[in-house]
Design a protein around this motif. Structure first.
Motif, PDB file in Angstrom:
ATOM      1  N   LEU A   1      38.846  35.533  42.309  1.00 38.35           N
ATOM      2  CA  LEU A   1      39.894  35.344  41.304  1.00 38.35           C
ATOM      3  C   LEU A   1      40.337  36.668  40.694  1.00 38.35           C
ATOM      4  O   LEU A   1      41.532  36.881  40.445  1.00 38.35           O
ATOM      5  CB  LEU A   1      39.417  34.373  40.220  1.00 38.35           C
ATOM      6  CG  LEU A   1      39.250  32.924  40.673  1.00 38.35           C
ATOM      7  CD1 LEU A   1      38.548  32.106  39.596  1.00 38.35           C
ATOM      8  CD2 LEU A   1      40.585  32.298  41.049  1.00 38.35           C
ATOM      9  N   ASN A   2      39.388  37.570  40.468  1.00 41.22           N
ATOM     10  CA  ASN A   2      39.734  38.906  39.965  1.00 41.22           C
ATOM     11  C   ASN A   2      40.571  39.669  40.976  1.00 41.22           C
ATOM     12  O   ASN A   2      41.499  40.398  40.605  1.00 41.22           O
ATOM     13  CB  ASN A   2      38.483  39.695  39.605  1.00 41.22           C
ATOM     14  CG  ASN A   2      37.852  39.229  38.320  1.00 41.22           C
ATOM     15  OD1 ASN A   2      38.513  38.657  37.454  1.00 41.22           O
ATOM     16  ND2 ASN A   2      36.559  39.448  38.197  1.00 41.22           N
ATOM     17  N   PHE A   3      40.247  39.499  42.259  1.00 39.69           N
ATOM     18  CA  PHE A   3      41.036  40.152  43.300  1.00 39.69           C
ATOM     19  C   PHE A   3      42.482  39.668  43.260  1.00 39.69           C
ATOM     20  O   PHE A   3      43.417  40.476  43.324  1.00 39.69           O
ATOM     21  CB  PHE A   3      40.442  39.907  44.695  1.00 39.69           C
ATOM     22  CG  PHE A   3      41.420  40.189  45.787  1.00 39.69           C
ATOM     23  CD1 PHE A   3      41.830  41.495  46.046  1.00 39.69           C
ATOM     24  CD2 PHE A   3      41.975  39.157  46.526  1.00 39.69           C
ATOM     25  CE1 PHE A   3      42.772  41.762  47.025  1.00 39.69           C
ATOM     26  CE2 PHE A   3      42.915  39.422  47.507  1.00 39.69           C
ATOM     27  CZ  PHE A   3      43.310  40.725  47.765  1.00 39.69           C
ATOM     28  N   VAL A   4      42.690  38.369  43.150  1.00 42.18           N
ATOM     29  CA  VAL A   4      44.045  37.823  43.107  1.00 42.18           C
ATOM     30  C   VAL A   4      44.806  38.404  41.918  1.00 42.18           C
ATOM     31  O   VAL A   4      45.963  38.825  42.049  1.00 42.18           O
ATOM     32  CB  VAL A   4      44.032  36.278  43.058  1.00 42.18           C
ATOM     33  CG1 VAL A   4      45.419  35.723  42.760  1.00 42.18           C
ATOM     34  CG2 VAL A   4      43.496  35.709  44.367  1.00 42.18           C
TER      35      VAL A   4
ATOM     36  N   LEU B   1      36.568  33.069  53.121  1.00 43.32           N
ATOM     37  CA  LEU B   1      37.649  34.029  52.874  1.00 43.32           C
ATOM     38  C   LEU B   1      38.141  34.566  54.211  1.00 43.32           C
ATOM     39  O   LEU B   1      39.345  34.716  54.429  1.00 43.32           O
ATOM     40  CB  LEU B   1      37.175  35.173  51.978  1.00 43.32           C
ATOM     41  CG  LEU B   1      38.173  36.309  51.759  1.00 43.32           C
ATOM     42  CD1 LEU B   1      39.416  35.832  51.023  1.00 43.32           C
ATOM     43  CD2 LEU B   1      37.504  37.454  51.001  1.00 43.32           C
ATOM     44  N   GLN B   2      37.225  34.845  55.117  1.00 40.53           N
ATOM     45  CA  GLN B   2      37.605  35.366  56.425  1.00 40.53           C
ATOM     46  C   GLN B   2      38.437  34.348  57.211  1.00 40.53           C
ATOM     47  O   GLN B   2      39.429  34.710  57.843  1.00 40.53           O
ATOM     48  CB  GLN B   2      36.370  35.762  57.231  1.00 40.53           C
ATOM     49  CG  GLN B   2      36.686  36.428  58.537  1.00 40.53           C
ATOM     50  CD  GLN B   2      37.363  37.772  58.380  1.00 40.53           C
ATOM     51  OE1 GLN B   2      37.423  38.347  57.296  1.00 40.53           O
ATOM     52  NE2 GLN B   2      37.893  38.291  59.462  1.00 40.53           N
TER      53      GLN B   2
ATOM     54  N   LEU C   1      46.015  31.839  48.415  1.00 44.27           N
ATOM     55  CA  LEU C   1      44.614  32.216  48.245  1.00 44.27           C
ATOM     56  C   LEU C   1      44.059  31.676  46.940  1.00 44.27           C
ATOM     57  O   LEU C   1      42.942  31.146  46.893  1.00 44.27           O
ATOM     58  CB  LEU C   1      44.447  33.737  48.309  1.00 44.27           C
ATOM     59  CG  LEU C   1      43.031  34.267  48.087  1.00 44.27           C
ATOM     60  CD1 LEU C   1      42.055  33.669  49.104  1.00 44.27           C
ATOM     61  CD2 LEU C   1      43.029  35.788  48.153  1.00 44.27           C
ATOM     62  N   ASN C   2      44.817  31.772  45.874  1.00 40.03           N
ATOM     63  CA  ASN C   2      44.384  31.268  44.580  1.00 40.03           C
ATOM     64  C   ASN C   2      44.078  29.769  44.664  1.00 40.03           C
ATOM     65  O   ASN C   2      43.063  29.306  44.131  1.00 40.03           O
ATOM     66  CB  ASN C   2      45.451  31.553  43.525  1.00 40.03           C
ATOM     67  CG  ASN C   2      44.924  31.423  42.128  1.00 40.03           C
ATOM     68  OD1 ASN C   2      43.918  32.023  41.772  1.00 40.03           O
ATOM     69  ND2 ASN C   2      45.600  30.621  41.319  1.00 40.03           N
ATOM     70  N   GLU C   3      44.926  29.025  45.333  1.00 45.00           N
ATOM     71  CA  GLU C   3      44.694  27.587  45.516  1.00 45.00           C
ATOM     72  C   GLU C   3      43.445  27.338  46.358  1.00 45.00           C
ATOM     73  O   GLU C   3      42.654  26.441  46.065  1.00 45.00           O
ATOM     74  CB  GLU C   3      45.910  26.912  46.153  1.00 45.00           C
ATOM     75  CG  GLU C   3      47.049  26.689  45.197  1.00 45.00           C
ATOM     76  CD  GLU C   3      46.644  25.879  43.980  1.00 45.00           C
ATOM     77  OE1 GLU C   3      46.066  24.781  44.134  1.00 45.00           O
ATOM     78  OE2 GLU C   3      46.906  26.332  42.846  1.00 45.00           O
ATOM     79  N   ALA C   4      43.273  28.128  47.410  1.00 37.89           N
ATOM     80  CA  ALA C   4      42.092  27.975  48.269  1.00 37.89           C
ATOM     81  C   ALA C   4      40.811  28.222  47.467  1.00 37.89           C
ATOM     82  O   ALA C   4      39.832  27.494  47.612  1.00 37.89           O
ATOM     83  CB  ALA C   4      42.180  28.934  49.455  1.00 37.89           C
ATOM     84  N   ILE C   5      40.822  29.234  46.619  1.00 44.95           N
ATOM     85  CA  ILE C   5      39.654  29.547  45.785  1.00 44.95           C
ATOM     86  C   ILE C   5      39.346  28.366  44.863  1.00 44.95           C
ATOM     87  O   ILE C   5      38.202  27.926  44.757  1.00 44.95           O
ATOM     88  CB  ILE C   5      39.886  30.830  44.964  1.00 44.95           C
ATOM     89  CG1 ILE C   5      40.036  32.044  45.880  1.00 44.95           C
ATOM     90  CG2 ILE C   5      38.749  31.044  43.960  1.00 44.95           C
ATOM     91  CD1 ILE C   5      40.639  33.265  45.199  1.00 44.95           C
TER      92      ILE C   5
END
Length: 136
Positions: free
Chosen positions: A114-117, A38-39, A78-82
């Motif tokens: 995912l909850n963060f997104v 994430l960083q 970010l969603n795609e990266a996750i």
């Protein structure tokens, strides 16, 4: 010693950008600890948005004093990266980031990420600003 990561929102009318305030600390919605990939994602995004910024300590470029404002496009990335287990965001350095256990951290944090997104998208929809910050 190590990397602490935070996400919080501010009212859309907030004039402050880039510096975490005492009020922001009370408004932190998500916290991570040594989530290396994430960083790396956020570091790369920060560099993309701020090409002339200083590399800062350990090449990070931001650490509390320069928070990263996220928009919908950033959240889609970010969603795609996750979903891809941050495959393109391997931390090849960053002992203090937790790079030595980044695979496990990715899996352990997937649900929270995912909850963060989802939360961040709602905050933006409500007209607020969403920020990512880190400290070490």
């Amino acid at each position: 010693m190590g990397l602490d990561q935070y996400a919080y929102s501010r009212n859309k009318d907030s004039k402050l950008n880039g510096t975490m305030t005492e009020e922001d600390y009370s408004n932190i919605q998500y916290e991570w600890r040594k989530h290396a990939r994430l960083q790396v994602f956020m570091r790369d995004l920060y560099r993309e948005k701020n090409p002339d910024a200083s590399e800062g300590s350990f090449g990070l470029g931001f650490n509390l004093e320069n928070n990263l404002e996220l928009n919908l496009e950033d959240l889609e990335k970010l969603n795609e990266a996750i979903k891809n287990k941050y495959y393109e965001f391997f931390a090849d350095d960053g002992y203090f980031w937790g790079q030595q256990f980044q695979e496990e951290s990715c899996e352990e944090n997937k649900s929270q990420d995912l909850n963060f997104v989802k939360w961040a998208r709602q905050e933006l929809k409500d007209g607020n600003k969403v920020f990512y910050s880190c400290s070490w």
